[in-house]
Design a protein around this motif. Structure first.
Motif, PDB file in Angstrom:
ATOM      1  N   SER A 257       0.829  -1.217   0.000  1.00  0.00           N
ATOM      2  CA  SER A 257       0.000   0.000   0.000  1.00  0.00           C
ATOM      3  C   SER A 257       0.857   1.259   0.000  1.00  0.00           C
ATOM      4  O   SER A 257       0.325   2.364   0.124  1.00  0.00           O
ATOM      5  N   SER A 258       2.170   1.090  -0.127  1.00  0.00           N
ATOM      6  CA  SER A 258       3.107   2.226  -0.062  1.00  0.00           C
ATOM      7  C   SER A 258       2.854   3.031   1.206  1.00  0.00           C
ATOM      8  O   SER A 258       2.730   4.248   1.194  1.00  0.00           O
ATOM      9  N   PHE A 259       2.777   2.305   2.330  1.00  0.00           N
ATOM     10  CA  PHE A 259       2.538   2.903   3.647  1.00  0.00           C
ATOM     11  C   PHE A 259       1.245   3.721   3.639  1.00  0.00           C
ATOM     12  O   PHE A 259       1.181   4.861   4.059  1.00  0.00           O
ATOM     13  N   PHE A 260       0.202   3.042   3.108  1.00  0.00           N
ATOM     14  CA  PHE A 260      -1.187   3.530   3.103  1.00  0.00           C
ATOM     15  C   PHE A 260      -1.410   4.724   2.165  1.00  0.00           C
ATOM     16  O   PHE A 260      -2.450   5.369   2.239  1.00  0.00           O
ATOM     17  N   THR A 261      -0.477   4.999   1.266  1.00  0.00           N
ATOM     18  CA  THR A 261      -0.679   6.074   0.284  1.00  0.00           C
ATOM     19  C   THR A 261      -1.230   5.548  -1.031  1.00  0.00           C
ATOM     20  O   THR A 261      -1.632   6.339  -1.888  1.00  0.00           O
ATOM     21  N   ASN A 262      -1.267   4.230  -1.214  1.00  0.00           N
ATOM     22  CA  ASN A 262      -1.733   3.646  -2.471  1.00  0.00           C
ATOM     23  C   ASN A 262      -2.542   2.383  -2.175  1.00  0.00           C
ATOM     24  O   ASN A 262      -2.032   1.272  -2.284  1.00  0.00           O
ATOM     25  N   PRO A 263      -3.824   2.521  -1.825  1.00  0.00           N
ATOM     26  CA  PRO A 263      -4.631   1.328  -1.521  1.00  0.00           C
ATOM     27  C   PRO A 263      -4.799   0.399  -2.718  1.00  0.00           C
ATOM     28  O   PRO A 263      -5.061  -0.787  -2.542  1.00  0.00           O
ATOM     29  N   TYR A 264      -4.628   0.926  -3.950  1.00  0.00           N
ATOM     30  CA  TYR A 264      -4.740   0.070  -5.128  1.00  0.00           C
ATOM     31  C   TYR A 264      -3.668  -1.020  -5.139  1.00  0.00           C
ATOM     32  O   TYR A 264      -3.813  -2.036  -5.824  1.00  0.00           O
ATOM     33  N   GLY A 265      -2.551  -0.808  -4.422  1.00  0.00           N
ATOM     34  CA  GLY A 265      -1.523  -1.840  -4.367  1.00  0.00           C
ATOM     35  C   GLY A 265      -1.974  -3.098  -3.665  1.00  0.00           C
ATOM     36  O   GLY A 265      -1.411  -4.178  -3.880  1.00  0.00           O
ATOM     37  N   LEU A 266      -3.002  -2.980  -2.821  1.00  0.00           N
ATOM     38  CA  LEU A 266      -3.557  -4.148  -2.131  1.00  0.00           C
ATOM     39  C   LEU A 266      -4.711  -4.758  -2.923  1.00  0.00           C
ATOM     40  O   LEU A 266      -4.798  -5.973  -3.079  1.00  0.00           O
ATOM     41  N   TRP A 267      -5.598  -3.896  -3.429  1.00  0.00           N
ATOM     42  CA  TRP A 267      -6.750  -4.381  -4.199  1.00  0.00           C
ATOM     43  C   TRP A 267      -7.109  -3.311  -5.216  1.00  0.00           C
ATOM     44  O   TRP A 267      -7.403  -2.182  -4.865  1.00  0.00           O
ATOM     45  N   ASP A 268      -7.055  -3.680  -6.481  1.00  0.00           N
ATOM     46  CA  ASP A 268      -7.243  -2.718  -7.568  1.00  0.00           C
ATOM     47  C   ASP A 268      -8.573  -2.994  -8.259  1.00  0.00           C
ATOM     48  O   ASP A 268      -8.687  -3.906  -9.084  1.00  0.00           O
ATOM     49  N   PRO A 269      -9.635  -2.218  -7.949  1.00  0.00           N
ATOM     50  CA  PRO A 269     -10.952  -2.453  -8.545  1.00  0.00           C
ATOM     51  C   PRO A 269     -11.092  -1.843  -9.939  1.00  0.00           C
ATOM     52  O   PRO A 269     -12.158  -1.961 -10.545  1.00  0.00           O
ATOM     53  N   ARG A 270     -10.041  -1.213 -10.449  1.00  0.00           N
ATOM     54  CA  ARG A 270     -10.157  -0.539 -11.745  1.00  0.00           C
ATOM     55  C   ARG A 270     -10.159  -1.517 -12.914  1.00  0.00           C
ATOM     56  O   ARG A 270     -10.487  -1.147 -14.041  1.00  0.00           O
ATOM     57  N   TYR A 271      -9.781  -2.768 -12.669  1.00  0.00           N
ATOM     58  CA  TYR A 271      -9.708  -3.760 -13.729  1.00  0.00           C
ATOM     59  C   TYR A 271     -10.490  -4.996 -13.320  1.00  0.00           C
ATOM     60  O   TYR A 271     -10.835  -5.185 -12.140  1.00  0.00           O
ATOM     61  N   GLY A 272     -10.766  -5.843 -14.285  1.00  0.00           N
ATOM     62  CA  GLY A 272     -11.473  -7.079 -14.012  1.00  0.00           C
ATOM     63  C   GLY A 272     -10.695  -7.983 -13.078  1.00  0.00           C
ATOM     64  O   GLY A 272      -9.469  -7.867 -12.928  1.00  0.00           O
ATOM     65  N   LEU A 273     -11.411  -8.918 -12.473  1.00  0.00           N
ATOM     66  CA  LEU A 273     -10.806  -9.765 -11.450  1.00  0.00           C
ATOM     67  C   LEU A 273      -9.595 -10.522 -11.972  1.00  0.00           C
ATOM     68  O   LEU A 273      -8.588 -10.649 -11.270  1.00  0.00           O
ATOM     69  N   MET A 274      -9.644 -11.035 -13.195  1.00  0.00           N
ATOM     70  CA  MET A 274      -8.560 -11.849 -13.736  1.00  0.00           C
ATOM     71  C   MET A 274      -7.735 -11.087 -14.771  1.00  0.00           C
ATOM     72  O   MET A 274      -7.055 -11.693 -15.597  1.00  0.00           O
ATOM     73  N   SER A 275      -7.761  -9.777 -14.705  1.00  0.00           N
ATOM     74  CA  SER A 275      -7.003  -8.968 -15.662  1.00  0.00           C
ATOM     75  C   SER A 275      -5.534  -8.912 -15.272  1.00  0.00           C
ATOM     76  O   SER A 275      -5.189  -8.627 -14.118  1.00  0.00           O
ATOM     77  N   GLY A 276      -4.657  -9.127 -16.242  1.00  0.00           N
ATOM     78  CA  GLY A 276      -3.221  -9.009 -16.011  1.00  0.00           C
ATOM     79  C   GLY A 276      -2.761  -7.581 -15.863  1.00  0.00           C
ATOM     80  O   GLY A 276      -1.587  -7.331 -15.580  1.00  0.00           O
ATOM     81  N   SER A 277      -3.678  -6.614 -16.032  1.00  0.00           N
ATOM     82  CA  SER A 277      -3.334  -5.195 -15.888  1.00  0.00           C
ATOM     83  C   SER A 277      -3.532  -4.682 -14.468  1.00  0.00           C
ATOM     84  O   SER A 277      -3.231  -3.519 -14.195  1.00  0.00           O
ATOM     85  N   ARG A 278      -4.034  -5.531 -13.596  1.00  0.00           N
ATOM     86  CA  ARG A 278      -4.243  -5.101 -12.209  1.00  0.00           C
ATOM     87  C   ARG A 278      -2.906  -4.690 -11.591  1.00  0.00           C
ATOM     88  O   ARG A 278      -1.875  -5.324 -11.814  1.00  0.00           O
ATOM     89  N   GLN A 279      -2.935  -3.631 -10.792  1.00  0.00           N
ATOM     90  CA  GLN A 279      -1.733  -3.129 -10.140  1.00  0.00           C
ATOM     91  C   GLN A 279      -1.764  -3.455  -8.650  1.00  0.00           C
ATOM     92  O   GLN A 279      -1.465  -2.602  -7.805  1.00  0.00           O
TER      93      GLN A 279
END
Length: 919
Positions: A257-279
């Protein structure tokens, strides 16, 4: 009777005596013994080897990405997890080191240095399982291992992961041995840090988990609930397991999570569940799962099986013996080491992406297993047997030190080593430094950007690292240079070929290497020469493609390699001769691949005179020395256009006949092309193969010469022979075979020349000699030998004979031309400062009218001319010559020059009288 009360005094600190009588505090782990001092010496030595001059090598593409994004974090621009660059841990550690010590190549590699050093001490904590001698051997082996030493000085994640993996082993077996809860917490921390290092940690988790699940199943089946492993797990208690689990989760969450500055690092809802583009963490798994199919590098399945014997002889010899010992011994820890080693080798060999840095992961357990066996062997054998084992260990130690020195210090950025893969050339930091020095020449009103960098293939890396401290608007990354206006342009070969013509009127140009790599002929290894496909999936060949293997590259393309039969190659003396020369002298097995870098500097800011005919490039490397410019006129050029047979792919040596024909040795096309002196194509002969009239598929032929009767002699470089043809290309015979002793033996005959009496002089480069034969191929005599003394050679790349019978040799690595009598008697020599020791851009030599000697200087894009005894007459230097290689003398004050990069031959007429002083 009264008793006096005892006097109360301050307690003295508890001490224990050491072996040397020093009084040491009791809180130390024990007395400082010779063993402790020995480990301290090994660790200090390992650290010194890893930190010494660690910033000198150019930043590899991957290193520059990691170092630059850590620099962005250090500069306050934040960090977000991206699976392409692996786990987040290194970015925070590098940024911390930048804060403490400043940003540099050294600080970017410091984490690798520390983890590589840490690996060396960890076997100490496994002494109860490895034995005292086994643990000591493991530490020494890890300290001097060529692969571990090199990649402990490399800003990539692999050595970090191996450190945390071995720390996990220490924790697991420490817990099983002592039942201490502290080991559980150590396991949780080391596993979490491994996971934040790189996604390959999941392979480590898989290997460890499957072993202990199998062990747990065995215990449950054999002992019910009372099995040894279930009992150990229960003994700790659920509270400890919960705490350790929370500790693992806390470390992972903090970093991803980059010390809670980037929650997308834990779970990225911007892409589909099985997308290889998830960050996020799941995206890391998915991305690298997709890379299995991409198979970057296109390495064969046996890639790591090649690296083991080339570099890690201790792991091979004692590891294989240790594997047999582990199977017979049936001891739990050795069974674990064997399982870890075999499973790691299997999984990493199966994985689509195989790279030399990933070699560390199967290598680590192999070294530990080998050390465990060696230690037990030393404990059990005495007398002559013990001395034999120690002697073998000493020999292997010397072999690996030799390889480690060559790999790490001698050739750290020079891919004579298979472990060096697509390494940035040291030209890159030098070019970056010189470009930065040029910028103050520009006025403040100069339009931005000041520098445009080619991003078509490598996205501009590693220049983004080297230009990191320039204002962002000063540097632009682009794939097109149409209408470019920036004062400095940096581009790769494809863009140079597309845009060079309109740019050369406004810019001066210099050529360097961007990156380069070890010869990849091994990709052609096959078990059936009559089949095609890959070594793992051989299929019937299409018509005309027999003897070819195909490997898919990372871009999805299919690359063809000449087939090399495995079993015949193993019994071929030339194979072992090549291996010996690589191991002793680090001579590559073939032609190294490279991407060339073209530096364009606008003429108004270039140093005075740079780029005009006869001057050095803007940033010459190495310093080529000064020569007067010679006027010349181009009469013809050919080879870059026309049909498939007319196109030259890698023109090297040239030979002219009295009938007006020019013969061109096209090394990559494996043929001799015939041309008129006006550039009319007359035909060709030869093809890849080892039969009569064929040329070795690796890289041949390299040169040709024409006798008085029109007979053509051709140097089949990798075929270790000379072949004879009639004027029209009809095969007439051959002589020579691979070897270093005997009259008709060659090791890489690279060039040849015909004397006035018809004798053939052959530059036997690998044997460091000139071999002389009659016109029919009968051996006459040899002269030369390896060394720097007069009459000796170091990489004699070319030979020419003057009309008076005197012989001239391009003694490349001694950076000189030597002159001999026709019988090989040494006469004189003179230096050629532009030739570089260790380079394989070989120069050629020819003798013109009145004995004028002409030699090419490929690295400095020029042709040099000397009097018969070495007086410098001048040079031809022109931007159109990108890699002048072969040269032949023609009537009428003319020369033919081959350009290996451009795939062309130029016919040039000299306008100066070379037999008169120039002035």
């Amino acid at each position: 009777m009264a008793v006096a009360a005892p006097v109360r005094t301050a307690p003295k600190p508890a001490v224990i005596p050491s072996e040397n009588g020093l009084q040491l505090p009791r809180w130390l782990p024990g007395s400082i013994s010779r063993e402790h001092l020995l480990y301290a010496g090994i660790v200090l030595g390992a650290f010194t080897l890893r930190i010494w001059d660690v910033g000198a090598r150019a930043m590899h593409h991957d290193e520059s990405l990691h170092a630059t994004y850590a620099w962005y974090l250090f500069k306050g621009q934040g960090y977000s997890y991206n699976p392409v660059m692996h786990g987040p841990l290194q970015f925070f550690v590098m940024a911390l080191f930048y804060l403490l010590f400043g940003d540099s190549e050294t600080t970017a590699r410091l984490f690798a240095v520390l983890c590589g050093t840490g690996l060396v001490i960890l076997p100490y904590f496994l002494r109860p399982h490895l034995g005292r001698q086994g643990a000591l051997i493991a530490s020494i082996a890890l300290a001097i291992s060529p692969a571990f030493l090199y990649y402990s000085r490399f800003a990539r994640d692999d050595v970090y992961l191996d450190f945390f993996s071995l720390l996990m082993v220490v924790a697991i077996w420490g817990f099983l041995r002592t039942r201490r809860r502290s080991y559980i917490y150590l396991l949780a921390c080391s596993a979490a840090l491994a996971m934040t290092t790189m996604e390959a940690a999941y392979i480590t988790f898989f290997v460890f988990a499957t072993f202990f699940l199998a062990l747990l199943s065995r215990d449950l089946l054999s002992g019910g609930a009372g099995g040894a492993l279930p009992a150990a797990v229960r003994e700790v208690g659920s509270r400890t397991w919960i705490r350790s689990g929370l500790l693992f989760v806390a470390v992972v969450v903090l970093f991803y999570s980059s010390f809670f500055t980037n929650p997308y690092g834990l779970w990225d809802p911007r892409y589909g569940l099985m997308s290889g583009s998830r960050q996020d963490i799941l995206g890391g798994l998915l991305y690298w799962q997709t890379q299995h199919g991409v198979a970057r590098g296109g390495q064969p399945w046996f890639y790591y099986l090649l690296l083991f014997p080339l570099y890690e002889q201790f792991a091979v010899i004692f590891g294989l013996a240790g594997a047999l010992w582990a199977l017979l011994r049936r001891h739990l820890f050795t069974a674990f080491l064997l399982y870890w080693a075999v499973m790691s080798l299997v999984v990493y060999s199966w994985a689509g992406e195989k790279m030399p840095w990933l070699f560390l992961h199967p290598l680590l357990p192999a070294i530990v297993l080998a050390a465990a066996f060696a230690g037990r062997l030393l404990e059990r054998v005495q007398g002559p047997g013990r001395r034999a084992v120690l002697t073998l260990l000493g020999i292997l130690l010397v072999l690996e030190i030799h390889s480690a020195q060559a790999l790490t210090y001698a050739d750290g950025a020079n891919p004579t080593e298979m472990l060096i893969y697509v390494q940035t050339s040291n030209d890159v930091p030098m070019v970056a430094s010189e470009v930065i020095k040029l910028l103050p020449r520009l006025s403040r009103s100069q339009a931005r950007p000041l520098i445009e960098v080619d991003s078509a293939d490598l996205q501009g890396w590693p220049f983004e690292w080297y230009f990191r401290n320039l204002p962002p608007r000063d540097v632009s990354y682009t794939s097109t240079f149409a209408g470019a206006r920036a004062p400095v342009l940096i581009m790769l070969s494809p863009e140079n070929g597309t845009y060079s013509a309109p740019l050369r009127s406004r810019y001066v140009v210099a050529r360097y290497r961007w990156n380069w790599w070890f010869p990849e002929d091994y990709k052609g290894l096959t078990f059936d020469h009559g089949m095609c496909g890959t070594a793992t999936k051989e299929v019937p060949c299409p018509s005309g493609q027999e003897g070819t293997t195909f490997q898919r590259t990372g871009s999805g393309n299919v690359q063809a390699f000449p087939a090399i039969d495995v079993w015949p190659a193993l019994v071929d003396a030339s194979t072992w001769h090549h291996l010996w020369n690589w191991f002793v002298f680090r001579t590559p097995f073939g032609q190294r691949g490279a991407r060339l870098l073209y530096l364009y500097v606008r003429k108004d800011i270039a140093p005075a005179g740079a780029g005009s005919v006869g001057q050095s490039p803007v940033v010459p490397t190495p310093a080529p020395g000064r020569y007067l410019s010679l006027a010349f006129r181009e009469l013809a050029h050919f080879g870059a256009s026309g049909g498939p047979l007319q196109r030259l792919t890698d023109p090297r040596g040239l030979a002219a006949s009295n009938a007006g024909k020019l013969y061109v040795a096209d090394a990559l096309a494996h043929r001799i092309s015939m041309w008129s002196l006006r550039g009319r194509f007359l035909g060709s002969f030869g093809q890849a193969g080892s039969g009569p009239g064929q040329f070795n598929p690796n890289l041949s032929p390299m040169d040709a010469a024409v006798g008085k009767n029109g007979r053509i002699y051709v140097a089949d470089w990798w075929g270790d022979r000379v072949e004879m043809f009639g004027p029209a290309g009809r095969f007439q015979g051959s002589w020579g075979h691979a070897g270093s002793a005997g009259n008709n033996t060659f090791y890489g005959p690279r060039s040849l020349a015909v004397a006035p009496n018809g004798n053939i002089y052959v530059a036997d480069t690998g044997n460091e000699q000139i071999a002389v034969f009659s016109p029919s191929g009968r051996f006459l005599f040899r002269f030369g030998g390896r060394g720097p003394l007069p009459g000796q050679f170091d990489e004699p790349s070319a030979v020419a004979v003057a009309p008076n019978g005197q012989v001239y040799v391009a003694d490349m690595w001694n950076q000189r031309i030597e002159r001999f009598s026709s019988r090989g008697g040494y006469l004189s020599s003179w230096s050629v400062k532009g030739w570089a020791f260790g380079s394989y851009q070989e120069p050629y030599i020819a003798v013109l009218h009145d004995g004028v000697v002409a030699v090419t200087d490929p690295q400095n894009d020029r042709v040099l001319f000397y009097g018969p005894e070495g007086r410098a007459l001048g040079q031809i230097h022109d931007p159109s010559l990108t890699l002048p290689t072969g040269i032949a003398a023609l009537p009428g004050n003319r020369v033919a020059v081959s350009d290996a990069t451009a795939g062309q031959v130029y016919i040039l007429k000299l306008l100066n009288r070379l037999n008169a002083p120039l002035g």
